[in-house]
Enzyme design. Structure first.
Site, short mmCIF file in Angstrom:
data_model
loop_
_atom_site.label_atom_id
_atom_site.label_comp_id
_atom_site.label_asym_id
_atom_site.label_seq_id
_atom_site.Cartn_x
_atom_site.Cartn_y
_atom_site.Cartn_z
N CYS A 118 0.82 -1.22 0.00
CA CYS A 118 0.00 0.00 0.00
C CYS A 118 0.85 1.28 0.00
O CYS A 118 0.36 2.35 -0.33
CB CYS A 118 -0.96 0.00 1.18
SG CYS A 118 -2.17 -1.34 1.07
N HIS A 255 -3.27 7.57 1.63
CA HIS A 255 -3.66 6.22 1.17
C HIS A 255 -5.06 5.97 1.70
O HIS A 255 -5.35 6.23 2.88
CB HIS A 255 -2.66 5.20 1.72
CG HIS A 255 -3.13 3.79 1.54
ND1 HIS A 255 -3.62 3.32 0.35
CD2 HIS A 255 -3.20 2.75 2.42
CE1 HIS A 255 -3.96 2.05 0.49
NE2 HIS A 255 -3.73 1.68 1.74
N ASN A 285 -10.08 -0.01 -0.39
CA ASN A 285 -8.63 0.08 -0.36
C ASN A 285 -8.06 -0.54 -1.64
O ASN A 285 -8.12 -1.75 -1.82
CB ASN A 285 -8.10 -0.66 0.88
CG ASN A 285 -6.59 -0.58 1.03
OD1 ASN A 285 -5.88 -0.18 0.11
ND2 ASN A 285 -6.09 -0.97 2.19
N1 COA Z 1 -18.67 -7.70 9.34
C1 COA Z 1 -19.09 -7.93 10.60
N2 COA Z 1 -18.25 -8.22 11.60
C2 COA Z 1 -16.94 -8.26 11.31
C3 COA Z 1 -16.44 -8.05 10.02
C4 COA Z 1 -17.37 -7.76 9.01
N3 COA Z 1 -17.01 -7.52 7.74
N4 COA Z 1 -15.10 -8.18 10.04
C5 COA Z 1 -14.75 -8.46 11.30
N5 COA Z 1 -15.88 -8.53 12.07
C6 COA Z 1 -15.97 -8.84 13.48
C7 COA Z 1 -14.80 -9.61 14.02
O1 COA Z 1 -14.94 -10.98 13.73
C8 COA Z 1 -14.87 -9.30 15.48
O2 COA Z 1 -15.85 -10.15 16.04
P1 COA Z 1 -15.54 -10.87 17.43
O3 COA Z 1 -15.36 -9.72 18.41
O4 COA Z 1 -16.77 -11.65 17.65
O5 COA Z 1 -14.32 -11.66 17.23
C9 COA Z 1 -15.44 -7.90 15.52
O6 COA Z 1 -16.00 -7.64 14.23
C10 COA Z 1 -14.41 -6.86 15.83
O7 COA Z 1 -13.34 -7.12 14.96
P2 COA Z 1 -12.07 -6.26 15.01
O8 COA Z 1 -11.09 -6.76 14.02
O9 COA Z 1 -11.64 -6.09 16.40
O10 COA Z 1 -12.73 -4.88 14.50
P3 COA Z 1 -12.08 -3.47 14.40
O11 COA Z 1 -12.91 -2.49 15.09
O12 COA Z 1 -10.62 -3.52 14.69
O13 COA Z 1 -12.25 -3.20 12.84
C11 COA Z 1 -10.95 -3.30 10.84
C12 COA Z 1 -11.72 -4.07 11.91
C13 COA Z 1 -10.29 -4.28 9.91
C14 COA Z 1 -11.95 -2.45 10.06
C15 COA Z 1 -9.90 -2.41 11.54
O14 COA Z 1 -9.12 -3.18 12.39
C16 COA Z 1 -9.05 -1.71 10.58
O15 COA Z 1 -9.49 -0.87 9.83
N6 COA Z 1 -7.72 -2.00 10.55
C17 COA Z 1 -6.82 -1.44 9.62
C18 COA Z 1 -6.97 -2.17 8.35
C19 COA Z 1 -6.31 -1.51 7.20
O16 COA Z 1 -6.55 -0.38 6.92
N7 COA Z 1 -5.49 -2.29 6.51
C20 COA Z 1 -4.87 -1.91 5.32
C21 COA Z 1 -3.68 -1.07 5.59
S1 COA Z 1 -2.90 -0.81 4.07
#
Ligand code: COA
Length: 328
Positions: A118, A255, A285
């Site tokens: 990225c 980004h 993304n």
């Molecule tokens: N729909 C519904 N629930 C979802 C889900 C979806 N698409 N994806 C994950 N969940 C669930 C998880 O399973 C978890 O459930 P659990 O508590 O029962 O295990 C819950 O939602 C919370 O998951 P978590 O990963 O802790 O959520 P979060 O608030 O951290 O958000 C992201 C998840 C991925 C959106 C967040 O971590 C994020 O944006 N991270 C950065 C990712 C990124 O930008 N990456 C690219 C960089 S180049």
């Protein structure tokens, strides 16, 4: 203020391309336990484009390249170099850049790919700048192009809803500057990597390991934890190198991974969201394509204008991250 004449890499054109197929969040609810509300509230993403079968990264890249050439009003045979930032090449080799060279008939240009996930476009821009400043090229086409839909595990709701396909391109040209921050062109770059963090975001396949392309794996919370701090830090470092302060920025073009990361980084830099180009809601993304896409869309919307001071910043797998300060 004293000034020393310098060569600057100045943007003379930009363009982008998005595959026709638009996939709204609702499409995922048919096969996954997810919702539009969850995806929008956690990421800001509402829809993304997905490449059709047979539509590969080089095709997206060549479309974006042609749009940038038209915008710049120049012919492809005047290009000296083509750099494509991508982690999803059509094939292991040759590079996507050589495929683009052939498609657009830019036969005077040398061509190569940059792989920094990225952060790829920021790395590619810094490389293009180095080629121009060192006199190894006068005109460089820099493209970010990806088909991340090809490395999604469609059963993993934590990743597959976040990514999309697309391409964006800039054309940089060597122009004389007076060596001050009022010059147009790239004013400073800052690149970083920390391979100790390679397990937080990776693809679980590859040529010399599994012999397969693999699927994207991510520890979302961990990536999030690193992102805002590292992005704000690299933007500030690049600004300092350029002798500028964050309140002089006209646009942050981040980004486009996640709206909450974009908002958090802007806040840390002391900037309000009306100075941030945001496209993540429409593109998801798109990895290395997201910054040139956002720049091109920002120009199309009439937000980015000649002379504007822009800071781009990105972080991705590696971890690799960086920022570029440029005057449009
Ligand atoms: N729909 C519904 N629930 C979802 C889900 C979806 N698409 N994806 C994950 N969940 C669930 C998880 O399973 C978890 O459930 P659990 O508590 O029962 O295990 C819950 O939602 C919370 O998951 P978590 O990963 O802790 O959520 P979060 O608030 O951290 O958000 C992201 C998840 C991925 C959106 C967040 O971590 C994020 O944006 N991270 C950065 C990712 C990124 O930008 N990456 C690219 C960089 S180049």
């Amino acid at each position: 203020m004293t000034s020393t004449p310098v060569t600057r890499a100045v943007v003379i054109g930009c363009g982008h391309y998005l595959p026709e197929n638009v996939v709204p969040n609702a499409a995922f609810t048919k096969t996954l336990d997810t919702s539009d509300e969850w995806i929008v509230s956690r990421s800001g993403i509402e829809r993304r484009h997905m490449a059709a079968k047979g539509e590969n990264t080089s095709h997206l890249a060549s479309h974006a390249a042609r749009a940038a050439l038209t915008h710049a009003g120049i012919e492809a045979d005047t290009l000296d170099a083509i750099i494509v930032a991508t982690s999803t090449p059509d094939m292991t080799f040759p590079s996507v850049a050589t495929m683009v060279q052939s498609d657009i008939e830019a036969f005077s240009a040398y061509a190569f790919d940059v792989q920094a996930v990225c952060a790829g476009f920021v790395y590619a821009l810094a490389n293009a700048n180095a080629l121009i400043v060192s006199g190894q090229a006068k005109r460089v086409l820099v493209i970010g192009a990806e088909t991340f839909s090809r490395i999604m595990d469609w059963s993993d709701r934590g990743t597959c809803v976040l990514f999309g396909d697309g391409a964006g391109a800039l054309i940089l040209e060597a122009q004389d500057g007076d060596g001050t921050a009022t010059d147009r062109g790239i004013l400073a770059t800052d690149l970083n990597a920390d391979g100790r963090q390679r397990d937080v975001l990776y693809v679980d396949g590859g040529v010399s390991s599994t012999g397969t392309a693999g699927f994207l794996r991510m520890q979302g919370k961990e990536v999030f934890r690193h992102a805002i701090e590292k992005l704000a830090q690299t933007a500030e470092t690049a600004l300092t190198k350029a002798g500028l302060e964050s309140d002089q920025i006209d646009w942050i073009v981040p980004h486009q991974a996640n709206l909450r990361i974009i908002q958090g980084t802007a806040k840390k830099l002391g900037l309000t969201m009306d100075r941030v180009i945001v496209t993540v809601q429409d593109h998801g993304n798109t990895s290395a394509a997201s910054i040139p896409l956002a720049l091109s869309v920002g120009v199309e919307r009439g937000q980015i204008k000649r002379g504007d001071l822009i800071v781009t910043e990105a972080i991705g797998g590696g971890l690799a991250w960086g920022a570029v300060v440029l005057r449009w």
